[in-house]
Design a protein around this motif. Sequence first.
Motif, mmCIF file in Angstrom:
data_model
loop_
_atom_site.group_PDB
_atom_site.id
_atom_site.type_symbol
_atom_site.label_atom_id
_atom_site.label_comp_id
_atom_site.label_asym_id
_atom_site.label_seq_id
_atom_site.Cartn_x
_atom_site.Cartn_y
_atom_site.Cartn_z
ATOM 1 N N PHE A 59 29.783 83.872 43.199
ATOM 2 C CA PHE A 59 30.278 84.541 41.734
ATOM 3 C C PHE A 59 30.908 83.532 41.123
ATOM 4 O O PHE A 59 30.642 83.848 39.780
ATOM 5 C CB PHE A 59 31.378 85.535 42.578
ATOM 6 N N GLY A 60 31.514 82.670 41.364
ATOM 7 C CA GLY A 60 32.122 81.500 40.536
ATOM 8 C C GLY A 60 30.830 80.889 39.821
ATOM 9 O O GLY A 60 31.017 80.395 38.681
ATOM 10 N N HIS A 61 29.891 80.702 40.438
ATOM 11 C CA HIS A 61 28.729 79.985 39.723
ATOM 12 C C HIS A 61 28.264 80.917 38.657
ATOM 13 O O HIS A 61 28.180 80.584 37.464
ATOM 14 C CB HIS A 61 27.535 79.708 40.634
ATOM 15 N N LEU A 62 28.336 82.283 39.074
ATOM 16 C CA LEU A 62 27.343 83.138 37.925
ATOM 17 C C LEU A 62 28.609 83.367 36.785
ATOM 18 O O LEU A 62 28.084 83.469 35.694
ATOM 19 C CB LEU A 62 27.313 84.532 38.596
ATOM 20 N N ARG A 63 29.768 83.156 37.182
ATOM 21 C CA ARG A 63 31.071 83.623 36.169
ATOM 22 C C ARG A 63 31.154 82.508 35.279
ATOM 23 O O ARG A 63 31.237 82.414 33.936
ATOM 24 C CB ARG A 63 32.061 83.718 36.679
ATOM 25 N N TRP A 64 31.076 81.215 35.865
ATOM 26 C CA TRP A 64 31.489 80.022 35.194
ATOM 27 C C TRP A 64 30.305 78.921 34.674
ATOM 28 O O TRP A 64 30.821 77.810 34.299
ATOM 29 C CB TRP A 64 32.686 79.247 35.823
ATOM 30 N N THR A 65 29.305 79.102 35.165
ATOM 31 C CA THR A 65 28.281 77.990 34.879
ATOM 32 C C THR A 65 27.819 78.364 33.584
ATOM 33 O O THR A 65 27.586 79.377 32.894
ATOM 34 C CB THR A 65 26.922 77.993 35.844
ATOM 35 N N LEU A 66 27.961 76.996 32.852
ATOM 36 C CA LEU A 66 27.637 77.584 31.286
ATOM 37 C C LEU A 66 26.403 76.887 30.619
ATOM 38 O O LEU A 66 26.043 76.765 29.654
ATOM 39 C CB LEU A 66 28.911 76.560 30.449
#
Length: 90
Positions: free
Chosen positions: A58-65
């Motif tokens: 979820f962190g990857h989906l939320r914060w990968t720019l």
Amino acid sequence: MSRTLEILSSHLARDNITMQFRANAIPHCNLQDKTITLPTDIGDNAISPFIGWVLHEFGHLRWTLISFNVFKKEPWFKNIFNALENFPIQ
């Protein structure tokens, strides 16, 4: 524990993230279709690692720019970027 899963589910639904389960899968996410893939062979005592996997992806989906399309010419660079990105996501 059920309250944790309830909160987690509401955040995933709000961001239109879907989860899929596959046998022997390595937890990962797809940035394009906002899907988290997890293994089906999770034991009864593995709920904490399961939640950790979901939160990590979820962190990857939320914060990968960055779009991973930029890595098509050099696929090995995607692995290096992912490894470096894992530090702040953890």
